[in-house]
Design a protein around this motif. Sequence first.
Motif, short mmCIF file in Angstrom:
data_model
loop_
_atom_site.label_atom_id
_atom_site.label_comp_id
_atom_site.label_asym_id
_atom_site.label_seq_id
_atom_site.Cartn_x
_atom_site.Cartn_y
_atom_site.Cartn_z
N LEU A 199 0.85 -1.18 0.00
CA LEU A 199 0.00 0.00 0.00
C LEU A 199 0.89 1.23 0.00
CD1 LEU A 199 -2.61 -1.13 2.65
CD2 LEU A 199 -3.07 -0.73 0.24
N VAL A 200 0.49 2.23 -0.78
CA VAL A 200 1.26 3.47 -0.91
C VAL A 200 0.31 4.64 -0.66
CG1 VAL A 200 2.61 4.89 -2.49
CG2 VAL A 200 2.73 2.39 -2.64
N PHE A 201 0.76 5.60 0.13
CA PHE A 201 -0.01 6.83 0.34
C PHE A 201 0.65 7.91 -0.47
CE2 PHE A 201 -0.99 10.67 2.89
CZ PHE A 201 -2.38 10.62 2.78
N TYR A 202 -0.07 8.45 -1.46
CA TYR A 202 0.51 9.46 -2.34
C TYR A 202 -0.49 10.56 -2.60
CZ TYR A 202 2.73 11.52 -6.43
OH TYR A 202 3.31 12.39 -7.32
N GLU A 203 -0.13 11.79 -2.22
CA GLU A 203 -0.95 12.98 -2.42
C GLU A 203 -2.39 12.79 -1.95
OE1 GLU A 203 -0.48 14.46 -6.41
OE2 GLU A 203 1.62 14.97 -6.07
N GLY A 204 -2.55 12.23 -0.76
CA GLY A 204 -3.87 12.10 -0.16
C GLY A 204 -4.65 10.87 -0.58
N VAL A 205 -4.07 10.06 -1.45
CA VAL A 205 -4.78 8.87 -1.95
C VAL A 205 -4.00 7.62 -1.58
CG1 VAL A 205 -5.63 7.69 -4.03
CG2 VAL A 205 -5.72 10.18 -3.89
N TRP A 206 -4.72 6.62 -1.06
CA TRP A 206 -4.12 5.31 -0.80
C TRP A 206 -4.19 4.49 -2.09
CZ3 TRP A 206 -1.11 3.66 2.88
CH2 TRP A 206 -1.12 4.31 4.10
N ILE A 207 -3.08 3.86 -2.43
CA ILE A 207 -2.98 3.07 -3.66
C ILE A 207 -2.51 1.67 -3.31
CG2 ILE A 207 -1.78 2.87 -5.89
CD1 ILE A 207 -1.47 6.00 -5.73
N LEU A 208 -3.18 0.69 -3.88
CA LEU A 208 -2.79 -0.71 -3.73
C LEU A 208 -1.96 -1.10 -4.95
CD1 LEU A 208 -3.14 -3.59 -2.43
CD2 LEU A 208 -5.11 -3.83 -3.94
N VAL A 209 -0.78 -1.63 -4.72
CA VAL A 209 0.08 -2.10 -5.81
C VAL A 209 0.11 -3.62 -5.72
CG1 VAL A 209 2.42 -2.10 -6.78
CG2 VAL A 209 1.50 -0.01 -5.75
N GLY A 210 -0.16 -4.28 -6.84
CA GLY A 210 -0.15 -5.73 -6.81
C GLY A 210 -0.22 -6.33 -8.20
N TYR A 211 -0.10 -7.64 -8.22
CA TYR A 211 -0.17 -8.37 -9.48
C TYR A 211 -1.64 -8.59 -9.83
CZ TYR A 211 0.28 -11.93 -13.06
OH TYR A 211 0.18 -12.62 -14.23
N CYS A 212 -2.05 -8.05 -10.98
CA CYS A 212 -3.43 -8.18 -11.46
C CYS A 212 -3.53 -9.41 -12.37
CB CYS A 212 -3.84 -6.92 -12.22
SG CYS A 212 -5.47 -7.02 -12.98
N HIS A 213 -4.36 -10.37 -11.98
CA HIS A 213 -4.50 -11.60 -12.77
C HIS A 213 -5.23 -11.33 -14.09
CE1 HIS A 213 -3.09 -14.61 -9.77
NE2 HIS A 213 -3.30 -13.57 -8.98
N LEU A 214 -6.09 -10.29 -14.14
CA LEU A 214 -6.80 -9.96 -15.38
C LEU A 214 -5.83 -9.42 -16.43
CD1 LEU A 214 -9.54 -9.58 -16.86
CD2 LEU A 214 -9.59 -7.27 -15.89
N ARG A 215 -4.97 -8.50 -16.05
CA ARG A 215 -4.04 -7.86 -16.99
C ARG A 215 -2.68 -8.57 -17.06
NH1 ARG A 215 -8.18 -5.83 -19.05
NH2 ARG A 215 -8.95 -3.84 -18.30
N LYS A 216 -2.46 -9.50 -16.14
CA LYS A 216 -1.22 -10.30 -16.10
C LYS A 216 0.03 -9.45 -15.91
CE LYS A 216 -3.20 -14.30 -17.34
NZ LYS A 216 -4.10 -14.72 -16.32
N LYS A 217 -0.10 -8.40 -15.08
CA LYS A 217 1.07 -7.58 -14.76
C LYS A 217 0.81 -6.79 -13.48
CE LYS A 217 0.09 -3.65 -17.81
NZ LYS A 217 0.65 -2.86 -18.90
N ILE A 218 1.87 -6.15 -13.00
CA ILE A 218 1.77 -5.33 -11.79
C ILE A 218 0.96 -4.08 -12.14
CG2 ILE A 218 3.02 -4.04 -10.02
CD1 ILE A 218 3.65 -7.01 -9.91
N ARG A 219 -0.05 -3.80 -11.32
CA ARG A 219 -0.90 -2.64 -11.54
C ARG A 219 -1.10 -1.88 -10.23
NH1 ARG A 219 -3.79 -2.88 -16.57
NH2 ARG A 219 -4.43 -0.79 -15.95
#
Length: 177
Positions: A125-145
């Motif tokens: 999890l990343v907090f950037y400019e007031g927004v929490w963002i989840l970084v992970g491997y997406c099985h739909l797109r088959k890459k890190i998103r």
Amino acid sequence: DPIELDRERGGYFFTNGDRIKKFMLSDDELIAILTAGEAISHLGVPFDETFQRLLDKMFTVSGRFRKGGKPPIIIKASPAIHSEKVDNIIKIASTCTHEKRSIDIRYKAHYTGTVTERTVDPYGLVFYEGVWILVGYCHLRKKIRSFALDRILDLKERWLYFEPQKDFNLEQHLSHS
């Protein structure tokens, strides 16, 4: 030190008296803790409440900085987007990240507004400019998103365990953003 049960008092006590030492903090140490609390307050309610409970367990803050109500340090940062839904997503996502368990999300894309269902292996999890963002491997797109938590419409934890990609490093990934 040994402890004994005192049935009359309904609890345990130290045999040789009170051996728990109280925290003695210097002004610099107290300012550092209060500054950390100020920084954490920008991350959102779950982190702020947890930090306050931690402080309550550790010690009672002296009145040295209570007169003005806040520490003499201000940290200017965008406050986290707050909602009970986002708070709950943070709790579940951080638990699944730590335990290396996949999650299922329904996600609304920023530009198109398209809603997709995805299985994601959460890496961090990343907090950037007031927004929490989840970084992970997406099985739909088959890459890190990356997924903004406020755009996750629904999240379900799974009991499907994963191994992160061996060459993935969250800090390196963010340095390219």
